[in-house]
Design a protein around this motif. Structure first.
Motif, PDB file in Angstrom:
ATOM      1  N   ALA A   1       0.223   7.966   2.506  1.00  0.00           N
ATOM      2  CA  ALA A   1      -0.468   8.405   1.297  1.00  0.00           C
ATOM      3  C   ALA A   1      -1.252   7.258   0.674  1.00  0.00           C
ATOM      4  O   ALA A   1      -2.378   7.451   0.189  1.00  0.00           O
ATOM      5  N   PHE A   2      -0.674   6.058   0.704  1.00  0.00           N
ATOM      6  CA  PHE A   2      -1.378   4.911   0.128  1.00  0.00           C
ATOM      7  C   PHE A   2      -2.659   4.598   0.889  1.00  0.00           C
ATOM      8  O   PHE A   2      -3.719   4.406   0.290  1.00  0.00           O
TER       9      PHE A   2
ATOM     10  N   PHE B   1     -11.484   8.728  -8.858  1.00  0.00           N
ATOM     11  CA  PHE B   1     -10.910   7.383  -8.936  1.00  0.00           C
ATOM     12  C   PHE B   1      -9.530   7.422  -9.583  1.00  0.00           C
ATOM     13  O   PHE B   1      -8.592   6.773  -9.116  1.00  0.00           O
ATOM     14  N   SER B   2      -9.406   8.182 -10.646  1.00  0.00           N
ATOM     15  CA  SER B   2      -8.114   8.292 -11.339  1.00  0.00           C
ATOM     16  C   SER B   2      -7.056   8.922 -10.446  1.00  0.00           C
ATOM     17  O   SER B   2      -5.891   8.492 -10.445  1.00  0.00           O
ATOM     18  N   LEU B   3      -7.452   9.932  -9.656  1.00  0.00           N
ATOM     19  CA  LEU B   3      -6.503  10.582  -8.763  1.00  0.00           C
ATOM     20  C   LEU B   3      -6.035   9.624  -7.670  1.00  0.00           C
ATOM     21  O   LEU B   3      -4.830   9.540  -7.376  1.00  0.00           O
ATOM     22  N   ALA B   4      -6.970   8.899  -7.070  1.00  0.00           N
ATOM     23  CA  ALA B   4      -6.606   7.949  -6.026  1.00  0.00           C
ATOM     24  C   ALA B   4      -5.702   6.854  -6.581  1.00  0.00           C
ATOM     25  O   ALA B   4      -4.703   6.475  -5.943  1.00  0.00           O
ATOM     26  N   ARG B   5      -6.017   6.364  -7.764  1.00  0.00           N
ATOM     27  CA  ARG B   5      -5.185   5.346  -8.393  1.00  0.00           C
ATOM     28  C   ARG B   5      -3.787   5.866  -8.693  1.00  0.00           C
ATOM     29  O   ARG B   5      -2.792   5.149  -8.554  1.00  0.00           O
ATOM     30  N   ALA B   6      -3.698   7.110  -9.136  1.00  0.00           N
ATOM     31  CA  ALA B   6      -2.396   7.706  -9.439  1.00  0.00           C
ATOM     32  C   ALA B   6      -1.524   7.769  -8.181  1.00  0.00           C
ATOM     33  O   ALA B   6      -0.322   7.477  -8.233  1.00  0.00           O
ATOM     34  N   VAL B   7      -2.126   8.138  -7.054  1.00  0.00           N
ATOM     35  CA  VAL B   7      -1.375   8.196  -5.798  1.00  0.00           C
ATOM     36  C   VAL B   7      -0.885   6.804  -5.413  1.00  0.00           C
ATOM     37  O   VAL B   7       0.281   6.623  -5.014  1.00  0.00           O
ATOM     38  N   MET B   8      -1.742   5.795  -5.545  1.00  0.00           N
ATOM     39  CA  MET B   8      -1.350   4.437  -5.178  1.00  0.00           C
ATOM     40  C   MET B   8      -0.265   3.907  -6.105  1.00  0.00           C
ATOM     41  O   MET B   8       0.649   3.198  -5.662  1.00  0.00           O
TER      42      MET B   8
ATOM     43  N   ARG C   1       1.470  -2.352   2.531  1.00  0.00           N
ATOM     44  CA  ARG C   1       2.233  -1.107   2.629  1.00  0.00           C
ATOM     45  C   ARG C   1       1.905  -0.297   3.881  1.00  0.00           C
ATOM     46  O   ARG C   1       2.805   0.305   4.475  1.00  0.00           O
ATOM     47  N   PRO C   2       0.647  -0.243   4.330  1.00  0.00           N
ATOM     48  CA  PRO C   2       0.383   0.521   5.565  1.00  0.00           C
ATOM     49  C   PRO C   2       1.119  -0.012   6.782  1.00  0.00           C
ATOM     50  O   PRO C   2       1.301   0.726   7.760  1.00  0.00           O
ATOM     51  N   LEU C   3       1.558  -1.281   6.773  1.00  0.00           N
ATOM     52  CA  LEU C   3       2.288  -1.817   7.917  1.00  0.00           C
ATOM     53  C   LEU C   3       3.621  -1.115   8.110  1.00  0.00           C
ATOM     54  O   LEU C   3       4.181  -1.140   9.206  1.00  0.00           O
TER      55      LEU C   3
END
Length: 248
Positions: free
Chosen positions: A20-21, A38-45, A86-88
């Motif tokens: 997800a990140f 942008f706000s949605l992507a930031r919220a997920v991160m 985190r993707p690692l």
């Protein structure tokens, strides 16, 4: 609750959080989001950061002794502090590949090779996103699209460095140094694994008949021949039975 049980419960949720990140971060950078997107992507991160932080704190509280666990799991702390790592965690999903479960040596080499290739691709992708975010709006920047950033990441991780695209910001240059360092490490591990595989194949296919005997082997063989001669009879060729005395 034990540490092993916690690992079992959080294995796939952490992998899903890593996925997800990377999806949210890629969407934000490549699409150059603004406003609601942008706000949605930031919220997920931010949610993924909370997941990793909670996981780390729970593991630390369950670990015994905590000091030893802390020293052996510094990478987990880095994953919480540095979002780009985190993707690692996605590489852990490769442990479920049953095709790697062969002999111990072959399984280890296969796992290292897959991890190395996966780490290299992940580093390239994350570095391209990060350098594009750092460079896109900088004055005199020449890395202004994701295609340029991806090409730059490929030539940088291999330390080729054509020089057609170079970072001009301080953060972009830090990313370049980290990427080159990671590239050297990954290439070294994969090369060593391949060399180990080649040596094993060469040793397995070697013809013992064509190998020269050592002096130690010759002396051992001569001693065995002498021992057989003594058992069969007197040294020098008398083949009378050792149970009967020789004729006078």
């Amino acid at each position: 609750m034990t540490l092993d049980r916690w690992h079992q419960l959080t294995y796939w949720p952490l992998i899903a959080a890593s996925l997800a990140f990377i999806v949210a971060y890629s969407w934000q950078v490549i699409a150059d989001l603004g406003g609601t997107g942008f706000s949605l992507a930031r919220a997920v991160m931010i949610m993924t950061w909370i997941v990793f932080a909670v996981d780390y704190l729970v593991q630390l509280s369950l670990a015994r002794p905590r000091g030893t666990w802390f020293r052996r799991h510094l990478f987990d702390l880095c994953v919480v502090v540095i979002p780009a790592l985190r993707p690692l965690r996605l590489l852990k999903a490769l442990t479920v590949l049953h095709v790697l479960q062969r002999t111990a040596g072959a399984a280890l080499r296969a796992r290292i090779a897959v991890y190395g290739a996966g780490a290299a691709l992940t580093l390239i992708w994350v570095a391209a996103l990060t350098v594009l975010e750092a460079e896109r709006d900088a004055p005199d920047a020449n890395i202004t699209s994701f295609g340029d950033a991806l090409w730059w990441a490929f030539v940088t991780i291999t330390t080729v460095g054509y020089g057609d695209y170079t970072p001009v910001t301080a953060w972009g240059r830090v990313i370049a140094v980290l990427l080159m360092t990671g590239g050297i490490a990954v290439v070294g591990v994969v090369s060593a694994t391949f060399a180990s595989w080649v040596l094993e194949k060469a040793a397995a296919g070697a013809d013992d008949a064509g190998e020269p005997a050592t002096r130690g082997q010759i002396r051992a063989l001569a001693a065995q021949i002498d021992d057989i001669a003594v058992r069969l009879g007197r040294p020098g060729g008398d083949a009378s039975s050792p149970d009967q005395p020789p004729n006078p």
